[in-house]
Write an enzyme that holds these catalytic residues in place. Structure first.
Site, mmCIF file in Angstrom:
data_model
loop_
_atom_site.group_PDB
_atom_site.id
_atom_site.type_symbol
_atom_site.label_atom_id
_atom_site.label_comp_id
_atom_site.label_asym_id
_atom_site.label_seq_id
_atom_site.Cartn_x
_atom_site.Cartn_y
_atom_site.Cartn_z
ATOM 1 N N LYS A 9 -16.902 -6.290 6.121
ATOM 2 C CA LYS A 9 -15.612 -6.963 5.888
ATOM 3 C C LYS A 9 -15.033 -7.553 7.165
ATOM 4 C CE LYS A 9 -14.399 -5.367 1.470
ATOM 5 N NZ LYS A 9 -13.344 -5.156 0.504
ATOM 6 N N ARG A 19 -1.908 -5.701 -8.694
ATOM 7 C CA ARG A 19 -0.780 -6.591 -8.446
ATOM 8 C C ARG A 19 -0.603 -7.597 -9.566
ATOM 9 N NH1 ARG A 19 -3.024 -7.601 -2.599
ATOM 10 N NH2 ARG A 19 -4.805 -7.064 -3.873
ATOM 11 N N SER A 62 -2.926 -7.851 2.506
ATOM 12 C CA SER A 62 -3.230 -7.761 3.943
ATOM 13 C C SER A 62 -3.658 -9.131 4.461
ATOM 14 C CB SER A 62 -4.354 -6.755 4.182
ATOM 15 O OG SER A 62 -3.979 -5.484 3.742
ATOM 16 N N HIS A 89 0.848 -1.207 0.000
ATOM 17 C CA HIS A 89 0.000 0.000 0.000
ATOM 18 C C HIS A 89 0.879 1.252 0.000
ATOM 19 C CE1 HIS A 89 -3.169 -2.666 2.129
ATOM 20 N NE2 HIS A 89 -3.654 -2.403 0.930
HETATM 21 P P1 ADP Z 1 -10.019 -3.288 -0.728
HETATM 22 O O1 ADP Z 1 -10.881 -4.041 0.242
HETATM 23 O O2 ADP Z 1 -10.615 -1.977 -1.152
HETATM 24 O O3 ADP Z 1 -9.517 -4.091 -1.882
HETATM 25 P P2 ADP Z 1 -7.271 -3.344 0.252
HETATM 26 O O4 ADP Z 1 -6.730 -2.691 1.481
HETATM 27 O O5 ADP Z 1 -7.161 -4.821 0.149
HETATM 28 O O6 ADP Z 1 -8.754 -2.840 0.148
HETATM 29 O O7 ADP Z 1 -6.561 -2.747 -1.029
HETATM 30 C C1 ADP Z 1 -6.621 -1.372 -1.343
HETATM 31 C C2 ADP Z 1 -5.968 -1.145 -2.702
HETATM 32 O O8 ADP Z 1 -4.578 -1.409 -2.602
HETATM 33 C C3 ADP Z 1 -6.481 -2.062 -3.806
HETATM 34 O O9 ADP Z 1 -6.486 -1.347 -5.019
HETATM 35 C C4 ADP Z 1 -5.482 -3.177 -3.862
HETATM 36 O O10 ADP Z 1 -5.419 -3.760 -5.152
HETATM 37 C C5 ADP Z 1 -4.214 -2.392 -3.554
HETATM 38 N N1 ADP Z 1 -3.185 -3.239 -2.975
HETATM 39 C C6 ADP Z 1 -3.254 -4.041 -1.896
HETATM 40 N N2 ADP Z 1 -2.084 -4.674 -1.658
HETATM 41 C C7 ADP Z 1 -1.253 -4.252 -2.639
HETATM 42 C C8 ADP Z 1 0.102 -4.550 -2.995
HETATM 43 N N3 ADP Z 1 0.824 -5.432 -2.315
HETATM 44 N N4 ADP Z 1 0.616 -3.932 -4.052
HETATM 45 C C9 ADP Z 1 -0.142 -3.070 -4.778
HETATM 46 N N5 ADP Z 1 -1.401 -2.752 -4.522
HETATM 47 C C10 ADP Z 1 -1.949 -3.333 -3.473
#
Ligand code: ADP
Length: 167
Positions: free
Chosen positions: A43, A92, A130, A19
């Protein structure tokens, strides 16, 4: 000319170095950013909204132009109320694509003037999520280098509490 304000939304349960990587890349294009934490209770996150915001505030404390906020409404409605015009999402792998594509098109359908911008993280973070971080931490593995030291500590503490039945 005033720079465009962009919103980086997510569950951030918890905020990882992936992130952070996306946020840093986005800041180079959009010098004003809001990291917006979703308050969606469906969630069932491991960390409360306040904890997730605290983690991000700590992560961005030395960054200029970043604000941390929470939202409870439709994302595009939130983006509009903030006077922002762009949504940042991270991509990703191909596995992210279908869901992100659907979301971006649905958001465009609801609010045509808001653009979604996708950024790719450093390859070191392409496998990082995450969910994976939580799984590894739950089983006692190390998540060093994948999250900040604060998150490492908070994960240990949360799972210790869980094991002793406090949360
Ligand atoms: P959501 O529930 O909205 O998907 P996340 O916290 O899982 O929330 O992810 C928020 C954003 O960050 C999403 O666009 C996700 O694809 C991106 N994201 C999460 N982990 C990574 C990572 N390791 N590298 C790049 N982008 C990421």
């Amino acid at each position: 000319m005033k720079s465009i304000l962009a919103v980086y939304p997510g569950t951030f349960d918890p905020f990882t170095n992936g992130h952070q990587d996306i946020l840093e890349r986005a800041l180079k294009i959009f010098p004003r950013m809001i990291v917006a934490v979703s308050g969606n209770p469906e969630k069932a996150p491991l960390f409360t909204l306040e904890e997730r915001m605290e983690i991000i505030r700590d992560a961005v404390r030395d960054m200029q132009g970043v604000r941390v906020d929470a939202f409870h409404t439709l994302l595009v409605d939130y983006v509009k109320t903030q006077g922002a015009a762009v949504v940042i999402r991270g991509l990703r792998a191909i596995s992210d694509f279908e869901y992100e594509f659907q979301m971006a098109l649905m958001n465009r359908r609801i609010a045509e003037d808001i653009e979604t911008v996708f950024l790719m993280p450093h390859e070191a973070y392409t496998y990082l999520s995450s969910r994976l971080v939580k799984e590894v931490a739950l089983l006692g593995g190390t998540v060093k280098g994948l999250v900040s030291p604060l998150v490492e500590r908070m994960l240990k503490e949360r799972y210790r509490q869980r094991k002793s039945g406090k949360r």
